[in-house]
Design a protein around this motif. Structure first.
Motif, PDB file in Angstrom:
ATOM      1  N   UNK A 122       1.011  -1.154  -0.028  1.00 49.31           N
ATOM      2  CA  UNK A 122      -0.073   0.006  -0.110  1.00 49.31           C
ATOM      3  C   UNK A 122       0.948   1.406   0.015  1.00 49.31           C
ATOM      4  N   UNK A 123       0.310   2.114  -0.559  1.00 53.63           N
ATOM      5  CA  UNK A 123       1.157   3.603  -0.685  1.00 53.63           C
ATOM      6  C   UNK A 123       1.059   4.173   0.761  1.00 53.63           C
ATOM      7  N   UNK A 124       1.947   4.856   1.181  1.00 54.56           N
ATOM      8  CA  UNK A 124       2.266   5.640   2.592  1.00 54.56           C
ATOM      9  C   UNK A 124       2.311   6.905   1.985  1.00 54.56           C
ATOM     10  N   UNK A 125       1.253   7.816   2.784  1.00 56.65           N
ATOM     11  CA  UNK A 125       1.302   9.254   2.702  1.00 56.65           C
ATOM     12  C   UNK A 125       1.332   9.742   1.324  1.00 56.65           C
ATOM     13  N   UNK A 126       1.600  11.035   1.189  1.00 55.05           N
ATOM     14  CA  UNK A 126       1.698  11.600   0.096  1.00 55.05           C
ATOM     15  C   UNK A 126       3.113  11.510  -0.834  1.00 55.05           C
ATOM     16  N   UNK A 127       3.438  11.962  -2.187  1.00 48.95           N
ATOM     17  CA  UNK A 127       4.313  11.483  -2.804  1.00 48.95           C
ATOM     18  C   UNK A 127       5.444  12.773  -2.275  1.00 48.95           C
ATOM     19  N   UNK A 128       6.655  12.063  -2.264  1.00 50.57           N
ATOM     20  CA  UNK A 128       7.827  13.035  -1.945  1.00 50.57           C
ATOM     21  C   UNK A 128       8.522  13.647  -3.077  1.00 50.57           C
ATOM     22  N   UNK A 129       9.600  14.463  -2.828  1.00 46.53           N
ATOM     23  CA  UNK A 129      10.396  14.943  -4.195  1.00 46.53           C
ATOM     24  C   UNK A 129      11.917  14.812  -3.773  1.00 46.53           C
ATOM     25  N   UNK A 130      12.511  14.701  -4.926  1.00 43.11           N
ATOM     26  CA  UNK A 130      14.033  14.953  -4.810  1.00 43.11           C
ATOM     27  C   UNK A 130      14.330  16.108  -4.476  1.00 43.11           C
ATOM     28  N   UNK A 131      15.316  16.648  -3.678  1.00 40.76           N
ATOM     29  CA  UNK A 131      15.783  17.860  -3.380  1.00 40.76           C
ATOM     30  C   UNK A 131      16.607  18.323  -4.419  1.00 40.76           C
ATOM     31  N   UNK A 132      17.276  19.622  -4.249  1.00 38.25           N
ATOM     32  CA  UNK A 132      18.057  20.122  -5.428  1.00 38.25           C
ATOM     33  C   UNK A 132      19.312  19.400  -5.588  1.00 38.25           C
ATOM     34  N   UNK A 133      19.683  18.920  -6.657  1.00 34.97           N
ATOM     35  CA  UNK A 133      20.974  17.981  -6.822  1.00 34.97           C
ATOM     36  C   UNK A 133      22.043  18.918  -7.401  1.00 34.97           C
ATOM     37  N   UNK A 134      23.218  18.661  -6.988  1.00 34.67           N
ATOM     38  CA  UNK A 134      24.349  19.665  -7.422  1.00 34.67           C
ATOM     39  C   UNK A 134      24.756  19.173  -8.883  1.00 34.67           C
ATOM     40  N   UNK A 135      24.848  20.373  -9.519  1.00 36.76           N
ATOM     41  CA  UNK A 135      25.410  20.525 -10.890  1.00 36.76           C
ATOM     42  C   UNK A 135      26.682  19.579 -10.975  1.00 36.76           C
ATOM     43  N   UNK A 136      26.932  18.960 -11.927  1.00 37.66           N
ATOM     44  CA  UNK A 136      28.330  18.428 -11.928  1.00 37.66           C
ATOM     45  C   UNK A 136      28.798  18.662 -13.661  1.00 37.66           C
ATOM     46  N   UNK A 137      30.301  19.088 -13.738  1.00 41.21           N
ATOM     47  CA  UNK A 137      30.864  19.332 -15.046  1.00 41.21           C
ATOM     48  C   UNK A 137      30.449  18.282 -16.326  1.00 41.21           C
ATOM     49  N   UNK A 138      30.006  19.136 -17.244  1.00 43.99           N
ATOM     50  CA  UNK A 138      29.818  18.160 -18.483  1.00 43.99           C
ATOM     51  C   UNK A 138      31.141  17.332 -18.757  1.00 43.99           C
ATOM     52  N   UNK A 139      30.841  16.474 -19.679  1.00 46.62           N
ATOM     53  CA  UNK A 139      31.807  15.301 -20.082  1.00 46.62           C
ATOM     54  C   UNK A 139      32.501  15.664 -21.276  1.00 46.62           C
ATOM     55  N   UNK A 140      33.912  16.075 -21.523  1.00 45.82           N
ATOM     56  CA  UNK A 140      34.388  15.939 -22.694  1.00 45.82           C
ATOM     57  C   UNK A 140      35.005  14.657 -22.778  1.00 45.82           C
ATOM     58  N   UNK A 141      34.698  14.155 -23.765  1.00 48.38           N
ATOM     59  CA  UNK A 141      35.428  12.689 -24.271  1.00 48.38           C
ATOM     60  C   UNK A 141      36.140  12.853 -25.520  1.00 48.38           C
ATOM     61  N   UNK A 142      37.280  12.550 -25.493  1.00 51.09           N
ATOM     62  CA  UNK A 142      38.189  12.830 -26.897  1.00 51.09           C
ATOM     63  C   UNK A 142      38.358  11.461 -27.542  1.00 51.09           C
ATOM     64  N   UNK A 143      38.391  11.334 -28.654  1.00 52.21           N
ATOM     65  CA  UNK A 143      38.946   9.967 -29.530  1.00 52.21           C
ATOM     66  C   UNK A 143      39.864  10.369 -30.400  1.00 52.21           C
ATOM     67  N   UNK A 144      40.658   9.378 -30.885  1.00 48.44           N
ATOM     68  CA  UNK A 144      41.653   9.638 -31.859  1.00 48.44           C
ATOM     69  C   UNK A 144      40.944  10.297 -32.947  1.00 48.44           C
ATOM     70  N   UNK A 145      41.396  11.240 -33.800  1.00 53.22           N
ATOM     71  CA  UNK A 145      40.569  11.758 -35.241  1.00 53.22           C
ATOM     72  C   UNK A 145      39.985  13.004 -34.504  1.00 53.22           C
ATOM     73  N   UNK A 146      39.388  13.207 -33.413  1.00 51.32           N
ATOM     74  CA  UNK A 146      38.998  14.338 -32.756  1.00 51.32           C
ATOM     75  C   UNK A 146      39.693  15.504 -33.053  1.00 51.32           C
ATOM     76  N   UNK A 147      38.798  16.668 -33.078  1.00 48.26           N
ATOM     77  CA  UNK A 147      39.548  18.052 -32.953  1.00 48.26           C
ATOM     78  C   UNK A 147      39.242  18.554 -31.397  1.00 48.26           C
ATOM     79  N   UNK A 148      40.052  19.383 -30.961  1.00 45.55           N
ATOM     80  CA  UNK A 148      39.798  20.218 -29.516  1.00 45.55           C
ATOM     81  C   UNK A 148      40.423  21.809 -29.875  1.00 45.55           C
ATOM     82  N   UNK A 149      39.598  22.413 -29.563  1.00 49.09           N
ATOM     83  CA  UNK A 149      39.877  23.633 -29.498  1.00 49.09           C
ATOM     84  C   UNK A 149      40.410  24.355 -28.141  1.00 49.09           C
ATOM     85  N   UNK A 150      41.627  24.959 -28.086  1.00 45.07           N
ATOM     86  CA  UNK A 150      42.182  25.378 -26.991  1.00 45.07           C
ATOM     87  C   UNK A 150      42.130  26.655 -26.830  1.00 45.07           C
ATOM     88  N   UNK A 151      41.378  27.489 -25.892  1.00 47.48           N
ATOM     89  CA  UNK A 151      41.096  28.953 -26.149  1.00 47.48           C
ATOM     90  C   UNK A 151      41.793  29.680 -25.007  1.00 47.48           C
TER      91      UNK A 151
END
Length: 630
Positions: free
Chosen positions: A331-360
């Motif tokens: 049986x369900x217990x109480x009302x629905x809860x909710x996830x709080x604020x999650x921390x942001x994490x850096x994007x993933x830069x994945x590089x393969x042989x043959x890729x280009x990368x711009x260094x600024x």
């Protein structure tokens, strides 16, 4: 001259060997006279050298003169005649040559000429001077060991007196503080802990503080959407070995996440107060998949839960609590809860042989490659560079390396704002490029000062609290001169200096760097083998470290054998076979450095044991024939 050399000549037939010995004598005498004469070209250099290093500087001149030729044909002749082959003459070049000359003169029954030096006892002076310089820089030797142990201290040591005390008791003789991390307040707490531990244990410990130098590193990476992921542990066939362990806590309790948790879920409001052990939490994850969490244990106001499913969570995601009844229904217990604020994490830069990368050049957060809705590439991945002034110093076609050489590329184009890099080196599955990772430009002529403004600011702290300062990323003699000028300004001429050889330019300019270093009274050299291997190629490292050891011994300078010694043991608790052999090679230096890690105490103890065992077998390049026990 060694006894076996004398016996070889005594038993040889004079008639058979007279011509050979005469030719050898002429060749050796000409070589000796040439090396003595070579000092004339270094008269200005010798005048600037500190008086206590004059013998080392002169011997270095002789050694460089000797090694600017291929000595192997002469060595073969000497060995065939049963004579010293000059293979261990680093610390005493002229005395070694003169000893052979004198022996040949005795054999040929020649009269000594007045212009022939007879200081054959000088062979013993080089090692004595080297040990005196090592004691001056690194402190006296420990009772049971001929090589000192240096340890890089972690930031936690500032508040962990027991750790530092145990390091001393295990065998630490020198402590290294890396000024690239933390700040003067933390450094001072570490130093106070060291001094307290020394007083309590009766041990001596020199303190080396490494200036950071010009930090050529990757910039920040843009933050991605706040998404949390977990997954159970599986074997090679995909079967679950153990579920993921999840910690659920009130969203305002930011400090409650245990280190052993695979994920920590903040929960809004007091919804968790309704939960009990063995309840289930159900939700639909970010991919639209139905997922469950089994509550396993309540600890304080939080809960441990387990999951046998991979899941992706986002902030505000709805959570539903269900409970098993005696009737085996839920049986369900109480009302629905909710996830709080999650921390942001850096994007993933994945590089393969043959890729280009711009260094600024601008400090814009890095981003992965961008595509349009049809999957067409719009822009290559980009990341900033911490020292944009290098953009004016690099050329198309030169190599560039990231993260200790894990990722390699070729610079294809250069303009004022960007470098376009083609990735040529990465594992088959690609490599993640992270922020604050080192960048190496081994082919480029970099005109960067060895001391930054921050280094100069930190130097005043170093001169008041440390015994030794480490000069990082020195490229040329002027970098050493600049440090010496600032030490003079601070009335700290007696402070020890360690020159770190970690770039290709430093290796190529090593003689000039050493002669400049010898202007100071208390100096030594560190082989920073990690960066050196990246800059010059791993296949060349063994050769380079040998040459550095030879030159430092010729200059009577103590050497610190550094970077990745027993690294697997320090980090993971178990050494590799190759690391044990590498650590044993440290017997040829005056000090061996360990980097920080969770198992550092085990590493110190093992290194202490290895060095004690090896000192009966090896002294610098000389093999020692200690009695063997079968």
């Amino acid at each position: 001259m060694k006894i076996h050399d004398q016996r070889a000549l005594k038993h040889a037939s004079p008639d058979e060997n007279t011509t050979t010995y005469s030719l050898l004598l002429d060749e050796l005498t000409a070589l000796r006279d040439e090396l003595v004469k070579s000092e004339n070209g270094f008269s200005d250099t010798l005048q600037k050298v500190n008086l206590q290093h004059h013998a080392g500087a002169a011997n270095l001149i002789h050694y460089l003169g000797l090694r600017r030729r291929d000595v192997r044909p002469l060595q073969e002749k000497l060995a065939a005649a049963g004579l010293s082959s000059l293979g261990r003459a680093e610390s005493h070049v002229l005395p070694n040559l003169q000893a052979i000359i004198t022996l040949l003169q005795h054999t040929l029954q020649l009269t000594y000429r007045d212009d022939i030096a007879s200081d054959t006892a000088g062979a013993a002076k080089g090692p004595v001077l080297l040990q005196a310089n090592a004691k001056n820089l690194l402190g006296k030797l420990p009772a049971q060991r001929q090589v000192r142990i240096m340890v890089t201290l972690p930031s936690e040591a500032a508040d962990d007196y027991t750790l530092i005390k145990e390091m001393l008791l295990k065998g630490m003789d020198c402590a290294r503080i890396n000024c690239a991390h933390d700040d003067p307040a933390v450094w001072l707490r570490i130093i106070d802990q060291i001094k307290l531990a020394c007083r309590e244990t009766g041990r001596h410990c020199r303190i080396l503080m490494d200036l950071a130098g010009p930090k050529l590193r990757t910039g920040d990476i843009a933050l991605g959407p706040p998404v949390m992921k977990w997954q159970p542990r599986r074997d090679v066939q995909g079967r679950i070995i153990s579920p993921a362990r999840i910690w659920l806590h009130h969203e305002k309790d930011h400090l409650s996440c245990p280190a052993s948790a695979d994920a920590c879920i903040p929960v809004q409001g007091d919804w968790l107060a309704h939960a009990k052990k063995r309840d289930q939490i159900e939700f639909t994850d970010a991919r639209g998949s139905r997922r469950k969490l089994q509550l396993a244990e309540k600890v304080g106001d939080g809960f441990w839960a387990e999951s046998s499913q991979t899941a992706y969570l986002t902030s505000d995601m709805k959570l539903h609590l269900s409970r098993m009844l005696k009737s085996k229904k839920t049986e369900n217990v109480g009302n629905a809860g909710a996830v709080g604020a999650l921390p942001q994490t850096p994007e993933t830069i994945r590089l393969y042989r043959g890729d280009n990368l711009i260094l600024t050049r601008y400090p814009i957060p890095g981003i992965p490659e961008q595509y349009d809705e049809s999957g067409n590439l719009l822009r290559a991945a980009s990341i900033a560079c911490s020292l944009p002034e290098v953009f004016a110093m690099v050329k198309s076609g030169e190599r560039i390396l990231f993260d200790d050489g894990r990722i390699g590329g070729i610079i294809r184009s250069v303009n004022a704002d960007e470098l376009m890099v083609e990735i040529t080196q990465a594992r088959d599955g690609g490599e993640k490029l992270l922020s604050d990772k080192g960048i190496n430009l081994p082919d480029s002529q970099l005109d960067l000062s060895g001391l930054t403004d921050i280094d100069i600011e930190n130097l005043e702290f170093v001169t008041h609290h440390a015994d030794i300062v480490g000069l990082s990323f020195a490229h040329r003699a002027t970098d050493v001169e600049l440090l010496q000028q600032h030490l003079k300004r601070l009335n700290a001429n007696q402070l020890g200096i360690v020159l770190k050889v970690e770039t290709r330019a430093a290796f190529e300019n090593l003689p000039d760097l050493l002669f400049t270093l010898l202007r100071s009274p208390n100096v030594g050299v560190m082989i920073a083998r990690g960066d050196l291997a990246v800059e010059c190629g791993y296949e060349r490292l063994a050769e380079l470290q040998e040459e550095i050891m030879w030159l430092t011994e010729a200059a009577h300078l103590p050497l610190i054998w550094a970077t990745q010694v027993l690294e697997s043991l320090t980090k993971n608790g178990k050494p590799s076979r190759a690391e044990i052999t590498d650590a044993a090679m440290g017997e040829r230096a005056e000090c061996v450095m360990l980097n920080k890690g969770p198992h550092i105490l085990d590493a110190i103890q093992m290194l202490d044991d290895i060095l004690q065992r090896m000192q009966g077998h090896q002294n610098k390049k000389s093999a020692l024939l200690r009695r063997l026990h079968w």
